[in-house]
Design a protein around this motif. Sequence first.
Motif, PDB file in Angstrom:
ATOM      1  N   SER A  70       0.805  -1.215   0.000  1.00 24.86           N
ATOM      2  CA  SER A  70       0.000   0.000   0.000  1.00 24.86           C
ATOM      3  C   SER A  70       0.838   1.265   0.000  1.00 24.86           C
ATOM      4  O   SER A  70       2.064   1.230   0.099  1.00 24.86           O
ATOM      5  N   SER A  71       0.141   2.378  -0.055  1.00 29.64           N
ATOM      6  CA  SER A  71       0.816   3.672  -0.001  1.00 29.64           C
ATOM      7  C   SER A  71       1.380   3.954   1.387  1.00 29.64           C
ATOM      8  O   SER A  71       2.110   4.917   1.581  1.00 29.64           O
ATOM      9  N   GLY A  72       1.096   3.106   2.360  1.00 34.93           N
ATOM     10  CA  GLY A  72       1.657   3.243   3.693  1.00 34.93           C
ATOM     11  C   GLY A  72       3.148   2.929   3.740  1.00 34.93           C
ATOM     12  O   GLY A  72       3.803   3.170   4.748  1.00 34.93           O
ATOM     13  N   TRP A  73       3.693   2.413   2.633  1.00 29.01           N
ATOM     14  CA  TRP A  73       5.108   2.044   2.559  1.00 29.01           C
ATOM     15  C   TRP A  73       5.995   3.202   2.991  1.00 29.01           C
ATOM     16  O   TRP A  73       6.897   3.032   3.798  1.00 29.01           O
ATOM     17  N   SER A  74       5.724   4.373   2.456  1.00 30.59           N
ATOM     18  CA  SER A  74       6.582   5.522   2.757  1.00 30.59           C
ATOM     19  C   SER A  74       6.505   5.900   4.232  1.00 30.59           C
ATOM     20  O   SER A  74       7.511   6.272   4.837  1.00 30.59           O
ATOM     21  N   GLY A  75       5.338   5.796   4.833  1.00 32.84           N
ATOM     22  CA  GLY A  75       5.188   6.126   6.248  1.00 32.84           C
ATOM     23  C   GLY A  75       6.009   5.217   7.144  1.00 32.84           C
ATOM     24  O   GLY A  75       6.619   5.671   8.117  1.00 32.84           O
ATOM     25  N   PHE A  76       6.057   3.947   6.808  1.00 36.22           N
ATOM     26  CA  PHE A  76       6.839   3.013   7.615  1.00 36.22           C
ATOM     27  C   PHE A  76       8.332   3.277   7.459  1.00 36.22           C
ATOM     28  O   PHE A  76       9.080   3.204   8.432  1.00 36.22           O
ATOM     29  N   PHE A  77       8.772   3.606   6.239  1.00 38.24           N
ATOM     30  CA  PHE A  77      10.189   3.911   6.068  1.00 38.24           C
ATOM     31  C   PHE A  77      10.544   5.272   6.676  1.00 38.24           C
ATOM     32  O   PHE A  77      11.651   5.449   7.182  1.00 38.24           O
ATOM     33  N   GLN A  78       9.613   6.205   6.673  1.00 37.41           N
ATOM     34  CA  GLN A  78       9.865   7.473   7.365  1.00 37.41           C
ATOM     35  C   GLN A  78      10.050   7.211   8.865  1.00 37.41           C
ATOM     36  O   GLN A  78      10.906   7.818   9.511  1.00 37.41           O
ATOM     37  N   ALA A  79       9.262   6.298   9.392  1.00 37.06           N
ATOM     38  CA  ALA A  79       9.393   5.957  10.813  1.00 37.06           C
ATOM     39  C   ALA A  79      10.787   5.405  11.117  1.00 37.06           C
ATOM     40  O   ALA A  79      11.324   5.657  12.196  1.00 37.06           O
ATOM     41  N   THR A  80      11.394   4.689  10.177  1.00 34.74           N
ATOM     42  CA  THR A  80      12.752   4.179  10.426  1.00 34.74           C
ATOM     43  C   THR A  80      13.736   5.338  10.578  1.00 34.74           C
ATOM     44  O   THR A  80      14.660   5.261  11.382  1.00 34.74           O
ATOM     45  N   ARG A  81      13.522   6.407   9.808  1.00 39.24           N
ATOM     46  CA  ARG A  81      14.391   7.586   9.955  1.00 39.24           C
ATOM     47  C   ARG A  81      14.198   8.209  11.330  1.00 39.24           C
ATOM     48  O   ARG A  81      15.154   8.517  12.045  1.00 39.24           O
ATOM     49  N   LEU A  82      12.951   8.386  11.727  1.00 37.74           N
ATOM     50  CA  LEU A  82      12.646   9.013  13.005  1.00 37.74           C
ATOM     51  C   LEU A  82      13.142   8.179  14.189  1.00 37.74           C
ATOM     52  O   LEU A  82      13.513   8.738  15.225  1.00 37.74           O
ATOM     53  N   LEU A  83      13.174   6.864  14.030  1.00 37.80           N
ATOM     54  CA  LEU A  83      13.592   5.967  15.107  1.00 37.80           C
ATOM     55  C   LEU A  83      15.073   5.592  15.028  1.00 37.80           C
ATOM     56  O   LEU A  83      15.568   4.837  15.869  1.00 37.80           O
ATOM     57  N   GLY A  84      15.770   6.082  14.015  1.00 41.76           N
ATOM     58  CA  GLY A  84      17.200   5.795  13.875  1.00 41.76           C
ATOM     59  C   GLY A  84      17.516   4.400  13.363  1.00 41.76           C
ATOM     60  O   GLY A  84      18.605   3.881  13.613  1.00 41.76           O
ATOM     61  N   THR A  85      16.572   3.783  12.661  1.00 42.47           N
ATOM     62  CA  THR A  85      16.778   2.414  12.165  1.00 42.47           C
ATOM     63  C   THR A  85      16.772   2.333  10.638  1.00 42.47           C
ATOM     64  O   THR A  85      16.680   1.243  10.076  1.00 42.47           O
ATOM     65  N   ALA A  86      16.894   3.463   9.969  1.00 39.58           N
ATOM     66  CA  ALA A  86      16.804   3.506   8.499  1.00 39.58           C
ATOM     67  C   ALA A  86      18.014   2.859   7.834  1.00 39.58           C
ATOM     68  O   ALA A  86      19.101   2.798   8.423  1.00 39.58           O
ATOM     69  N   PRO A  87      17.816   2.407   6.588  1.00 41.89           N
ATOM     70  CA  PRO A  87      18.990   1.993   5.816  1.00 41.89           C
ATOM     71  C   PRO A  87      19.870   3.207   5.537  1.00 41.89           C
ATOM     72  O   PRO A  87      19.418   4.351   5.627  1.00 41.89           O
ATOM     73  N   ARG A  88      21.124   2.974   5.204  1.00 43.40           N
ATOM     74  CA  ARG A  88      22.071   4.060   4.918  1.00 43.40           C
ATOM     75  C   ARG A  88      21.799   4.672   3.550  1.00 43.40           C
ATOM     76  O   ARG A  88      22.010   5.862   3.330  1.00 43.40           O
ATOM     77  N   ALA A  89      21.354   3.848   2.604  1.00 40.78           N
ATOM     78  CA  ALA A  89      21.002   4.284   1.249  1.00 40.78           C
ATOM     79  C   ALA A  89      20.097   3.224   0.649  1.00 40.78           C
ATOM     80  O   ALA A  89      19.991   2.108   1.166  1.00 40.78           O
ATOM     81  N   MET A  90      19.445   3.589  -0.469  1.00 39.09           N
ATOM     82  CA  MET A  90      18.583   2.654  -1.184  1.00 39.09           C
ATOM     83  C   MET A  90      18.965   2.644  -2.664  1.00 39.09           C
ATOM     84  O   MET A  90      19.192   3.699  -3.252  1.00 39.09           O
ATOM     85  N   VAL A  91      19.015   1.434  -3.218  1.00 38.01           N
ATOM     86  CA  VAL A  91      19.242   1.252  -4.645  1.00 38.01           C
ATOM     87  C   VAL A  91      18.084   0.418  -5.160  1.00 38.01           C
ATOM     88  O   VAL A  91      17.902  -0.724  -4.723  1.00 38.01           O
TER      89      VAL A  91
END
Length: 143
Positions: A70-91
């Motif tokens: 779903s379009s909720g994909w971006s919200g969950f990945f934004q949450a990783t940034r806010l929580l400090g658990t994001a990937p370093r980069a995406m390809v």
Amino acid sequence: MSRGTDGVLVLRGRGIVPGCVRGEALVSHETISGWGGIDPATGRIIERRHELYDVCFTGKILVFPGAKGSSGWSGFFQATRLLGTAPRAMVFTHLTTKAALGAIVTRVPAVTDLDDDPLARITTGDWVEVDADRGLVSVLSRL
């Protein structure tokens, strides 16, 4: 795709989110679901049938086909940034609007539309550089 004078494999594409980082690659041959597919608090893939089930992408260069669900994909990945658990980069191999928006809100360098398949050229554990300012993905050392 080309090789530099130093033998480094370089894939050329299009930068989506600017920036330049180096790190360890985490490769998935399967798309990743945001809603119900990742745990933003831990940076782990929690989709039970996914090839990377229970693997953490935090701080890794995430190389994958793109987003599913779903379009909720971006919200969950934004949450990783806010929580400090994001990937370093995406390809990404396949850019969709949800993948592009996810990369933008995650605020990590992102590259797509590469001149060769990164899933065939990059292996989990390889040390890579993502230069989204120039649209380059370089494999600096192999696992």
